[in-house]
Design an enzyme around this catalytic site. Structure first.
Site, mmCIF file in Angstrom:
data_model
loop_
_atom_site.group_PDB
_atom_site.id
_atom_site.type_symbol
_atom_site.label_atom_id
_atom_site.label_comp_id
_atom_site.label_asym_id
_atom_site.label_seq_id
_atom_site.Cartn_x
_atom_site.Cartn_y
_atom_site.Cartn_z
ATOM 1 N N ILE A 43 -34.052 42.288 19.187
ATOM 2 C CA ILE A 43 -35.209 42.403 20.087
ATOM 3 C C ILE A 43 -36.512 42.151 19.342
ATOM 4 O O ILE A 43 -37.398 41.440 19.829
ATOM 5 C CB ILE A 43 -35.216 43.768 20.790
ATOM 6 C CG1 ILE A 43 -34.014 43.872 21.735
ATOM 7 C CG2 ILE A 43 -36.522 43.975 21.563
ATOM 8 C CD1 ILE A 43 -33.810 45.242 22.349
ATOM 9 N N ARG A 75 -36.698 53.697 21.116
ATOM 10 C CA ARG A 75 -36.179 55.033 21.401
ATOM 11 C C ARG A 75 -37.341 56.017 21.333
ATOM 12 O O ARG A 75 -38.192 55.947 20.440
ATOM 13 C CB ARG A 75 -35.076 55.454 20.409
ATOM 14 C CG ARG A 75 -33.987 54.432 20.181
ATOM 15 C CD ARG A 75 -33.330 53.943 21.443
ATOM 16 N NE ARG A 75 -32.538 54.934 22.141
ATOM 17 C CZ ARG A 75 -31.969 54.713 23.316
ATOM 18 N NH1 ARG A 75 -32.156 53.543 23.919
ATOM 19 N NH2 ARG A 75 -31.232 55.637 23.895
ATOM 20 N N GLU A 88 -36.698 62.568 28.794
ATOM 21 C CA GLU A 88 -36.768 61.727 29.995
ATOM 22 C C GLU A 88 -35.954 62.358 31.125
ATOM 23 O O GLU A 88 -34.854 62.863 30.889
ATOM 24 C CB GLU A 88 -36.250 60.318 29.687
ATOM 25 C CG GLU A 88 -37.124 59.569 28.681
ATOM 26 C CD GLU A 88 -36.649 58.146 28.423
ATOM 27 O OE1 GLU A 88 -35.559 57.764 28.905
ATOM 28 O OE2 GLU A 88 -37.361 57.408 27.742
ATOM 29 N N HIS A 100 -39.279 53.971 31.159
ATOM 30 C CA HIS A 100 -38.053 53.412 30.569
ATOM 31 C C HIS A 100 -37.564 52.244 31.432
ATOM 32 O O HIS A 100 -36.416 52.183 31.865
ATOM 33 C CB HIS A 100 -36.957 54.482 30.461
ATOM 34 C CG HIS A 100 -35.936 54.158 29.412
ATOM 35 N ND1 HIS A 100 -35.328 55.124 28.642
ATOM 36 C CD2 HIS A 100 -35.397 52.975 29.009
ATOM 37 C CE1 HIS A 100 -34.466 54.560 27.807
ATOM 38 N NE2 HIS A 100 -34.492 53.246 28.009
#
Length: 320
Positions: free
Chosen positions: A155, A235, A264, A283
């Site tokens: 990523i 994260r 979360e 998210h």
């Protein structure tokens, strides 16, 4: 008869997964809730335990039958006790490549919006102001700005490729990166101290481990320029939330953009909700119509591999 147990899933349907279980004549169960105690109980009969956000702790791993397999929807593995799985010889499969483009797009969008002060400018106009310079300054040109990548895997590399045409200077901290390859991509390998003190925006792309937990803490935030910002789509626990809250409210850094959080959903009383110059998304970086289909299809393939006694397509690192 084999049993497939899904601890939790936020998708509209589980048709792909259910069809694979039916193909093998396996029982297919979805838990009503996914407390740690319920996951442990369900693991006792699970030949394949399919997990999204639920915690699979040591007790759950030890409850699994021999030769069982864990399949994780997605990239992160910090909700699974990998050490316990390795000790028992439980294979763990995951899907690290289902939304690489989506996360890279979201990250690049947050970086561009943050550096160009898009949210602040929007809010100023809505509030009746017309002061582009006053709201924006200081504002560096992209060609004079340094992006610091903490982690440069799949990523991180994709984010870099999206930003490179804008003319940014890029520095990277990644113990596994090849300096020669980075140089050919227009990036420079540095240590963490140099990265945090030099970057105009720090973007996080590291896995969550004991070494990277709270890699952005009060010490690192104090090293950053007052005009600098931090972006996290990796994260949540890579950032110490209390330290970020303090840095934003004191003006120690200029801003942040966060898609992932230590807890979360973000609690209603979280002090991050009152932080100035903070862009928050729920998210959502992974999401697109295509990525959901890809995630479920690839997870279903891992279930098929498990029920066929085949090796995982993507085994979790350090677990055999």
């Amino acid at each position: 008869m084999a049993r497939v147990v899904v601890t939790d899933a936020t998708f509209p349907s589980l048709d792909h997964e259910r069809a694979v279980a039916a193909k093998h004549g396996a029982v297919f169960n979805v838990l009503d809730s996914c407390s740690e105690a319920e996951v442990v109980s369900a693991a006792e009969d699970a030949d394949v335990l399919v997990v999204q956000f639920a915690t699979v702790n040591r007790a759950a791993v030890e409850a699994l039958p021999p030769n069982a397999r864990i399949v994780r929807y997605g990239l992160g593995l910090d909700n699974l006790d990998l050490a316990a799985a390795e000790e028992r010889g439980i294979k763990v499969a995951y899907v690290p490549d289902y939304a690489t483009g989506e996360v890279a797009d979201h990250t690049a969008s947050l970086i561009l919006a943050s550096l160009r002060k898009i949210v602040a400018l929007n809010e100023s106009v809505r509030a009746g102001q017309w002061d582009p310079v006053g709201v924006s300054k200081p504002l560096r040109a992209f060609s004079e700005s340094i992006v610091g990548f903490v982690g440069f895997g799949r990523i991180g590399g994709e984010v870099h490729s999206r930003l490179r045409p804008f003319g940014f200077n890029s520095i990277v901290h990644d113990p596994f990166a090849d300096p020669g390859k980075l140089e050919s991509q227009g990036a420079k390998l540095v240590d963490l101290d140099e990265l945090f003190s030099s970057a105009d925006i720090v973007t996080l792309h590291a896995p969550l481990t004991s070494e990277t937990r709270h890699v952005v803490d009060s010490k690192r935030l104090a090293q950053m320029k007052k005009s600098a910002m931090v972006v996290n789509t990796a994260r949540g626990a890579l950032i110490d939330s209390e330290s970020l809250d303090a840095a934003l409210k004191s003006g120690a850094i200029a801003g942040a953009a966060i898609d992932v959080f230590e807890q979360e959903p973000l609690p209603e009383d979280s002090t991050l909700r009152t932080c100035p110059n903070l862009i928050m998304t729920p998210h959502a970086a992974w999401y697109s119509n295509r990525s959901v289909e890809s995630l479920q299809t690839l997870a279903a393939d891992e279930i098929d591999r498990a029920l066929s006694a085949r090796l995982p397509r993507c085994p979790a690192p350090f677990v055999t």
